[in-house]
Design a protein around this motif. Structure first.
Motif, PDB file in Angstrom:
ATOM      1  N   GLU A  54       0.933  -1.288  -0.006  1.00 22.38           N
ATOM      2  CA  GLU A  54      -0.016  -0.101   0.216  1.00 22.38           C
ATOM      3  C   GLU A  54       0.904   1.119   0.052  1.00 22.38           C
ATOM      4  O   GLU A  54       0.297   2.409  -0.077  1.00 22.38           O
ATOM      5  CB  GLU A  54      -0.905   0.047   1.214  1.00 22.38           C
ATOM      6  N   GLY A  55       2.079   1.018   0.524  1.00 19.82           N
ATOM      7  CA  GLY A  55       3.100   2.328   0.483  1.00 19.82           C
ATOM      8  C   GLY A  55       3.397   2.403   1.771  1.00 19.82           C
ATOM      9  O   GLY A  55       3.478   3.905   2.224  1.00 19.82           O
ATOM     10  N   LYS A  56       3.258   1.524   2.717  1.00 18.71           N
ATOM     11  CA  LYS A  56       3.651   1.504   4.011  1.00 18.71           C
ATOM     12  C   LYS A  56       5.153   2.201   4.241  1.00 18.71           C
ATOM     13  O   LYS A  56       5.391   2.970   5.165  1.00 18.71           O
ATOM     14  CB  LYS A  56       3.596   0.076   4.669  1.00 18.71           C
ATOM     15  N   ALA A  57       5.927   1.520   3.601  1.00 17.61           N
ATOM     16  CA  ALA A  57       7.347   2.131   3.804  1.00 17.61           C
ATOM     17  C   ALA A  57       7.657   3.404   3.533  1.00 17.61           C
ATOM     18  O   ALA A  57       8.533   4.126   4.334  1.00 17.61           O
ATOM     19  CB  ALA A  57       8.340   1.115   2.793  1.00 17.61           C
ATOM     20  N   LYS A  58       7.055   3.929   2.480  1.00 19.37           N
ATOM     21  CA  LYS A  58       7.086   5.548   2.248  1.00 19.37           C
ATOM     22  C   LYS A  58       6.683   6.340   3.764  1.00 19.37           C
ATOM     23  O   LYS A  58       7.330   7.107   3.843  1.00 19.37           O
ATOM     24  CB  LYS A  58       6.128   6.092   1.245  1.00 19.37           C
ATOM     25  N   ALA A  78       8.316  -9.588   2.748  1.00 22.38           N
ATOM     26  CA  ALA A  78       8.139  -7.876   2.716  1.00 22.38           C
ATOM     27  C   ALA A  78       9.067  -7.427   1.562  1.00 22.38           C
ATOM     28  O   ALA A  78      10.271  -7.845   1.579  1.00 22.38           O
ATOM     29  CB  ALA A  78       8.176  -7.148   3.984  1.00 22.38           C
ATOM     30  N   GLY A  79       8.378  -6.348   0.794  1.00 24.61           N
ATOM     31  CA  GLY A  79       9.214  -5.532  -0.089  1.00 24.61           C
ATOM     32  C   GLY A  79       8.848  -4.056   0.360  1.00 24.61           C
ATOM     33  O   GLY A  79       7.714  -3.590  -0.095  1.00 24.61           O
ATOM     34  N   HIS A  80       9.794  -3.399   0.904  1.00 24.60           N
ATOM     35  CA  HIS A  80       9.242  -1.939   1.543  1.00 24.60           C
ATOM     36  C   HIS A  80      10.013  -0.890   0.675  1.00 24.60           C
ATOM     37  O   HIS A  80      11.532  -1.177   0.703  1.00 24.60           O
ATOM     38  CB  HIS A  80       9.369  -2.117   2.767  1.00 24.60           C
ATOM     39  N   THR A  81       9.590  -0.227  -0.240  1.00 25.97           N
ATOM     40  CA  THR A  81      10.409   0.822  -0.899  1.00 25.97           C
ATOM     41  C   THR A  81      10.384   2.064  -0.359  1.00 25.97           C
ATOM     42  O   THR A  81       9.150   2.625  -0.181  1.00 25.97           O
ATOM     43  CB  THR A  81       9.653   0.926  -2.414  1.00 25.97           C
ATOM     44  N   VAL A  82      11.621   2.735  -0.303  1.00 23.76           N
ATOM     45  CA  VAL A  82      11.655   4.086   0.170  1.00 23.76           C
ATOM     46  C   VAL A  82      12.438   4.847  -1.042  1.00 23.76           C
ATOM     47  O   VAL A  82      13.371   4.554  -1.506  1.00 23.76           O
ATOM     48  CB  VAL A  82      12.398   4.277   1.535  1.00 23.76           C
ATOM     49  N   ILE A 107      -2.730   8.430  -5.077  1.00 24.52           N
ATOM     50  CA  ILE A 107      -3.904   8.699  -5.685  1.00 24.52           C
ATOM     51  C   ILE A 107      -3.357   9.448  -7.004  1.00 24.52           C
ATOM     52  O   ILE A 107      -4.338   9.615  -7.708  1.00 24.52           O
ATOM     53  CB  ILE A 107      -4.372   9.831  -4.666  1.00 24.52           C
ATOM     54  N   ASP A 108      -2.210   9.954  -7.125  1.00 21.99           N
ATOM     55  CA  ASP A 108      -1.359  10.460  -8.409  1.00 21.99           C
ATOM     56  C   ASP A 108      -1.796   9.515  -9.488  1.00 21.99           C
ATOM     57  O   ASP A 108      -2.042   9.949 -10.735  1.00 21.99           O
ATOM     58  CB  ASP A 108      -0.249  11.037  -8.242  1.00 21.99           C
ATOM     59  N   ILE A 109      -1.763   8.367  -9.355  1.00 25.71           N
ATOM     60  CA  ILE A 109      -1.918   7.497 -10.385  1.00 25.71           C
ATOM     61  C   ILE A 109      -3.409   7.229 -11.021  1.00 25.71           C
ATOM     62  O   ILE A 109      -3.417   6.586 -12.299  1.00 25.71           O
ATOM     63  CB  ILE A 109      -1.409   5.622  -9.731  1.00 25.71           C
ATOM     64  N   ILE A 155      -2.221  12.279   2.501  1.00 25.59           N
ATOM     65  CA  ILE A 155      -2.424  12.175   0.877  1.00 25.59           C
ATOM     66  C   ILE A 155      -1.036  12.087   0.392  1.00 25.59           C
ATOM     67  O   ILE A 155      -0.282  13.205   0.543  1.00 25.59           O
ATOM     68  CB  ILE A 155      -3.373  13.317   0.491  1.00 25.59           C
ATOM     69  N   SER A 156      -1.042  10.996  -0.381  1.00 25.71           N
ATOM     70  CA  SER A 156       0.380  10.994  -0.828  1.00 25.71           C
ATOM     71  C   SER A 156       0.288  10.899  -2.353  1.00 25.71           C
ATOM     72  O   SER A 156      -0.411  10.251  -2.913  1.00 25.71           O
ATOM     73  CB  SER A 156       1.149   9.606  -0.569  1.00 25.71           C
ATOM     74  N   VAL A 157       0.985  12.093  -3.151  1.00 26.76           N
ATOM     75  CA  VAL A 157       0.971  11.983  -4.589  1.00 26.76           C
ATOM     76  C   VAL A 157       2.148  11.807  -5.254  1.00 26.76           C
ATOM     77  O   VAL A 157       2.335  12.059  -6.488  1.00 26.76           O
ATOM     78  CB  VAL A 157       0.294  13.571  -4.690  1.00 26.76           C
TER      79      VAL A 157
END
Ligand code: GDP
Ligand code: IMO
Ligand code: MG
Length: 422
Positions: free
Chosen positions: A14-18, A39-43, A332-334, A410-412
């Motif tokens: 879901e974007g947890k790592a961000k 887990a694969g957590h992208t920052v 939400i940008d997507i 909100i993450s864009v």
């Protein structure tokens, strides 16, 4: 002083790592409490991308302490790879990483059995990450597992490893026709790893509670998501741990009274990797458009993620079982490319409305849809609510109304700066 929890509300990614990284700037200690190297957590920081599997995603701040809690299943080989990855990219983790002595270990035999079980399952496979997760948690609950602290005492290690190998060699040979594990080779390797990790191994429940009592802030980092929870997910198409709030307490050992905030990370659409029911899945070109626009490919296995529209029933379920205090809405940008956006507001089964997400039979529900107009404007530079187009704000308002939980962020975009504080 107090703890916050970041938890996935859908089927992971879901974007947890961000948000772990984003929130870590004001946190002293970041702790993983369940899952493992699945887990694969992208920052993304300053244009650079980092992917973590076991390492808490707050490690990039030079002063945070990172903890791998007792609820995690720890693959020493994966940890070693990750420590090298950090070192090679100039991140000093010395004295900043603490490993629970009660973590169960994932050994090569767990990964071999996971892969063999999936191949043998034919039409019934789960689509696991083959990181040995289910097999290691299985050994934990059947009480034959090996724990990190066992590596520190040669007699205990010998005794427990002998028993584990005896049981597992029967499984490897008799069920899967795989080669047996050699005790001496495993013992030597584990004793070596034990000596290497020894300075980092502690009772992390004591460490976390002592620091909380002394005024530190703790951020608990969930892996996976509510839909993959062993109790509250789409069983059997789940992982083998509790990513949900209860798992954060048992997997870290903090006094639950310290937990003041539970932030649910929620993608503005839904994705899932692996098998299992997914009511809002898009099997047409809209699904492909989401996958390409959102770069929806697994951070651990590279598999294409299945994509679908936002599902309010999934979020209400997550809000209830986790006690969410707020939401962070990501990606939400997507959705900016779409002229129309659909939302699942609820389910029916045999034309009868369902009052909540069912514990089983999710593949048999029909979705009740609502359609909203898109905004078709780039919103990636928006930094406050008033920068967002009206239709985008209406979409957010509707999600919040359906979820019954306030939105906090909100993450864009993937970067720290691509964040609106509501
Ligand atoms: P996690 O497992 O929940 O931490 O999520 P992943 O790291 O597996 O997947 C989320 C992906 O989306 C990563 O590549 C992030 O960099 C990216 N991401 C996170 N938030 C946003 C956002 O708001 N917009 C965009 N475009 N990408 C995002
Ligand atoms: P993060 O933390 C998405 C999925 C697998 C499979 C199921 C069981 O990045 O959100 P396992 O290897 O755990 O036994 O696989 O769970 N899965 C994930 N899906 N994100 C993850 O982690 C996942 N970790 C496991 O694809 O369907
Ligand atoms: Mg992920």
């Amino acid at each position: 002083m107090s703890a916050k929890l970041v938890v996935g509300t859908q089927w992971g990614d879901e974007g947890k790592a961000k948000f772990i990284d984003y929130l870590s700037s004001e946190i002293d200690i970041i702790a993983r409490y369940q899952g493992g190297a699945n887990a694969g957590h992208t920052v993304k920081v300053d244009g650079e991308t980092w992917v973590f599997h076991l390492m808490p995603s707050g490690i990039l701040y030079p002063n945070t302490v990172c903890v791998i809690g007792n609820g995690v299943v720890l693959d020493p080989a994966a940890l070693k790879t990750e420590l090298d990855y950090l070192k090679n990219r100039g991140i000093d983790h010395k004295n900043r990483l603490i490993l629970s002595d009660a973590c169960h270990l994932v050994l090569p035999l767990h990964k071999d059995i996971d892969a063999a079980r999936e191949s043998a399952a034919a039409g019934k496979k789960i689509g696991t990450t083959k990181r040995g997760i289910g097999v290691a948690y299985g050994d934990k609950v059947t009480r034959i597992g090996l724990r990190l602290g066992d590596l520190l005492d040669s007699e205990i290690l010998k005794e427990r490893l002998e028993h584990l190998i005896e049981v597992k060699n029967r499984v490897l040979k008799e069920i899967y026709g795989l080669p047996a594990i050699d005790f001496n080779t495993s013992y030597d390797e584990l004793a070596r790893l034990g000596a290497e990790f020894a300075p980092m191994i502690k009772n992390t429940s004591v460490y976390l509670n002592d620091n909380l009592a002394a005024g530190s802030t703790v951020l608990l980092e969930g892996a996976q998501g509510t839909g993959l929870d062993i109790d509250f997910g789409t069983y059997p198409y789940v992982t083998s741990s509790n990513p949900t709030t209860g798992g954060a307490i048992s997997g870290s050992g903090i006094r639950f009274q310290y937990l003041k905030e539970v932030i649910g990370i929620c993608k503005a659409y839904v994705t899932r990797v692996g098998e299992g029911p997914f009511p809002t899945e898009l099997l047409d070109e809209s699904g492909e458009k989401l996958r390409q626009a959102g770069n929806e490919f697994g951070a651990t296995t590279g598999r294409p993620r299945r994509c679908g529209w936002f599902d309010a029933e999934v979020l209400r379920h997550a809000a209830r079982v986790n006690g969410l205090t707020s939401l962070a809405l990501t990606k939400i940008d997507i959705l900016s490319e779409f002229a129309e956006i659909k939302i699942a507001t609820g389910y029916t089964r045999n034309s009868t409305p369902l009052e909540h997400m069912p514990s089983s039979g999710l593949e048999k529900v029909d979705v009740t849809w609502e359609t909203m107009p898109g905004w078709q404007t780039d919103i990636s530079k928006a930094r406050k609510m008033s920068d967002l187009p009206d239709n985008c704000r209406r979409y957010i308002d509707r999600l919040v109304e359906l979820a019954g939980v306030p939105v906090q962020f909100i993450s864009v975009g993937p970067g720290r700066e691509d964040t609106i504080v509501v």
